[in-house]
Design an enzyme around this catalytic site. Sequence first.
Site, PDB file in Angstrom:
ATOM      1  N   SER A 125      -2.099 -15.302   6.378  1.00 40.68           N
ATOM      2  CA  SER A 125      -1.483 -14.739   5.182  1.00 40.68           C
ATOM      3  C   SER A 125      -0.422 -13.751   5.643  1.00 40.68           C
ATOM      4  CB  SER A 125      -2.530 -14.054   4.288  1.00 40.68           C
ATOM      5  OG  SER A 125      -3.282 -13.098   5.021  1.00 40.68           O
ATOM      6  N   GLU A 140       2.307 -10.330   4.597  1.00 43.24           N
ATOM      7  CA  GLU A 140       2.666  -9.235   3.697  1.00 43.24           C
ATOM      8  C   GLU A 140       4.177  -9.055   3.687  1.00 43.24           C
ATOM      9  OE1 GLU A 140       0.440  -5.382   3.391  1.00 43.24           O
ATOM     10  OE2 GLU A 140       2.332  -4.573   4.190  1.00 43.24           O
ATOM     11  N   ASP A 153      -1.077   6.149  -1.534  1.00 48.34           N
ATOM     12  CA  ASP A 153      -0.759   7.398  -0.860  1.00 48.34           C
ATOM     13  C   ASP A 153      -0.218   8.420  -1.849  1.00 48.34           C
ATOM     14  OD1 ASP A 153      -1.443   6.310   1.628  1.00 48.34           O
ATOM     15  OD2 ASP A 153       0.568   5.453   1.871  1.00 48.34           O
ATOM     16  N   PHE A 175       5.156   4.590  13.455  1.00 44.15           N
ATOM     17  CA  PHE A 175       4.366   4.096  12.328  1.00 44.15           C
ATOM     18  C   PHE A 175       2.875   4.226  12.637  1.00 44.15           C
ATOM     19  CE2 PHE A 175       3.200   0.165   9.638  1.00 44.15           C
ATOM     20  CZ  PHE A 175       3.018   0.958   8.514  1.00 44.15           C
ATOM     21  N   HIS A 233      -3.900 -11.748   9.016  1.00 44.25           N
ATOM     22  CA  HIS A 233      -2.961 -11.255   8.003  1.00 44.25           C
ATOM     23  C   HIS A 233      -1.821 -10.549   8.725  1.00 44.25           C
ATOM     24  CE1 HIS A 233      -1.654  -9.969   4.055  1.00 44.25           C
ATOM     25  NE2 HIS A 233      -1.635  -8.705   4.450  1.00 44.25           N
TER      26      HIS A 233
END
Length: 287
Positions: A7, A9, A101, A210, A258
């Site tokens: 999958s 994102e 967030d 990140f 993913h």
Amino acid sequence: MSTPHVSFEFFPPRNLDQSFRLWETAKALAPLGPDFVSVTYGAGGTTRQLTHEAVSALTTHCGLNVAAHLTCVDATRDETMKIVADYAAVGVHEIVALRGDAPQGHDKFTAHPDGFASSVELIEAIAARGDFTIRVGAYPEPHPESPDTAADVAWLKRKVDAGATSAMTQFFFAPDTYFRFRDACAAAGIDAPIIPGILPIQGWAGTRRFAERCGTSVPQWADDAFARAGKEGEAALAHELCVDLCEKLIAGGVDRLHFYTLNKPELTAAVCGALGIVAQPELVKVA
């Protein structure tokens, strides 16, 4: 080696150039037959409308099974559930339910006075409809607001008990990080699939920053490897490390991956190819 389900994102575009980039990313990865693709919110839910537009377009024009991110940030319960109803109306029946967030300028999440106070409350409300597959996030290393992994496992158990059917993890660099978390979840009675989140490294400096923001530990060997590779060898090393991570996960029993694509499909597609995932052009639908 068995071939995993995958999958992907995506994030919603903020301008015309990014719209073309999302479209090209979707067209490049759709032939790989993903189980679903997810579309994020920006920090603090700042791209809520853009997310809805991207989700609608990918569902309607690309024929992809889209899981829309949905958070509790800065919205009432009624407003949030209206978004859920709008998704159902355009044929979307998967949601990635998140607390979200803190909005920009805030140090921590504060629930809207008339909103959902947590992801568990959001999951319960969506599950009560009975027409959505609900996916959630999971943290193989402690969430920045969590005291330890045991607390994260306990919270994930609450989300699954509330109606979540699978979880995608935050990205990580070492397969053992995932395996330890998976085993802890199983010991806690969590039987929903825990899908490893894979971040192909598009640039080491940016990925490292990140990781620090997300609480993902950065191994010294990765710093050393990218320092030796230099700019010229960074792309080849990123591909090698990502394939190696995925192969070790698959060898350890993982059957789903993913990928966090950052709307840059080339490396993700190359890694999938190395794992034996064959493109099927007939899966691409452009309406």
